[in-house]
Design an enzyme around this catalytic site. Sequence first.
Site, PDB file in Angstrom:
ATOM      1  CD  GLU A  38       5.005   2.137  -2.909  1.00  0.00           C
ATOM      2  OE1 GLU A  38       5.214   1.515  -3.968  1.00  0.00           O
ATOM      3  OE2 GLU A  38       3.960   2.020  -2.236  1.00  0.00           O
ATOM      4  NE  ARG A  92       0.270  -4.361   7.275  1.00  0.00           N
ATOM      5  CZ  ARG A  92       1.300  -3.890   6.573  1.00  0.00           C
ATOM      6  NH1 ARG A  92       1.708  -2.644   6.778  1.00  0.00           N
ATOM      7  NH2 ARG A  92       1.909  -4.642   5.672  1.00  0.00           N
ATOM      8  CE1 TYR A 119       2.990   2.274   2.292  1.00  0.00           C
ATOM      9  CE2 TYR A 119       1.516   0.803   3.467  1.00  0.00           C
ATOM     10  CZ  TYR A 119       2.281   1.950   3.433  1.00  0.00           C
ATOM     11  OH  TYR A 119       2.328   2.776   4.525  1.00  0.00           O
ATOM     12  CE  LYS A 141       3.154  -5.757   1.520  1.00  0.00           C
ATOM     13  NZ  LYS A 141       4.371  -4.902   1.550  1.00  0.00           N
ATOM     14  CG  ASP A 183       7.956  -4.170   1.337  1.00  0.00           C
ATOM     15  OD1 ASP A 183       7.632  -5.329   1.042  1.00  0.00           O
ATOM     16  OD2 ASP A 183       7.418  -3.517   2.236  1.00  0.00           O
ATOM     17  CG  HIS A 226       6.869  -1.592  -2.008  1.00  0.00           C
ATOM     18  ND1 HIS A 226       7.650  -0.550  -1.557  1.00  0.00           N
ATOM     19  CD2 HIS A 226       5.965  -1.839  -1.021  1.00  0.00           C
ATOM     20  CE1 HIS A 226       7.252  -0.182  -0.347  1.00  0.00           C
ATOM     21  NE2 HIS A 226       6.227  -0.943  -0.005  1.00  0.00           N
TER      22      HIS A 226
END
Length: 374
Positions: free
Chosen positions: A118, A15, A94, A75, A271, A96
């Site tokens: 997120e 991505r 993101y 990511k 995740d 996490h």
Amino acid sequence: MRVGVVTEIKPAERRVALTPAGAHELAEAGHEVLVQGGAGLGSGFSDQAYVGAGAQIVDGAADVWADAELLLKVKEPIASEYASLNPDATLFTYLHLAADPALTDALVASGTTAIAYETVTGPGGKGLPLLAPMSEVAGRLAAQAGAYFLQDPFGGRGVLIGGVPGVAPARVVVIGGGVVGTNAARVAVGMGAEVTILERSIARLTELELLFDGRARVLMSDPLTLREEVANADVVIGAVLVAGAAAPKLITREMLGSMRPKAVIVDVAIDQGGCAETSTPTTHGDPTYVVDGVLHYCVANMPGGVPNTSTRALTNATLPYVRALANLGVEAALTADPGLRSGVNVQGGKILVPAVQEALDASRTDGDPGRLAA
């Protein structure tokens, strides 16, 4: 503002954080968009497409990291990128962090402002608008993965998920009735599986009952029901989310002993550390492993398997926030939008999300309260 986009280097991640259409909107608004050469190729977007949209192609990742005031990723940074973090840039991706003490250490040490997709909330603090599109993709992929790995050549029970006349379909248990769980259940129902959704919220149970209208069983998720349903499942899809926090370990190692041989666990919560005690992150290149006779699929970037769809869906969701950050400046944008401000996980060397701090405190194993366990 200088907005940078780098190539994702996490294994099997194809991505990209911004489509050419998104780059065009930013460039039209007068912002400088720096895109690392080849960043969009995995999603089907050429360098020429970005140039045509008004972006500049930059040869190396280091130059983008160094020059960007707002750095967009998909990511979280991996270890080789930690040195590129700097206090003069804002990272929007993101993260996490509850499941990643080492990254949290790096962000704190760097002084970077790190905004996590997120934990950005919608109006009134409701919903997770930047998590939702990838949750939709991951949920739908989870059902497909369950069906695929149920096949005997891939380690499964040799059960066709939808069955055939005279032969029962597979039993699919979805733990969690949020965005991931709902989308997983929709696809599993569409493939003809016998689907059960386990959920703890009374209000959400009612919504799910109306949504599926008898096409799936909707049950309260208590420990006894969970144990019984998992034991009788062919596929278990873990779709549990506690925003910003580590996922609860609902499937214990002991429960695996009661499951059907060669049953499949698809842990979409990986995740956030996974909702099974036996879950550990895997990749698209090596997606499964077996514990106690149960196949585990724990790919940590499931939407990366369909990068064109995922990149478009992600940009659709993130672009309004990117525009606000670029147009207003970071601090003004955070002040103007409490939902965006809730996405700030680390700033000025401090962790700002209590759930992240609690998860990391629990992970400290060396006895030094000032140091996070890596």
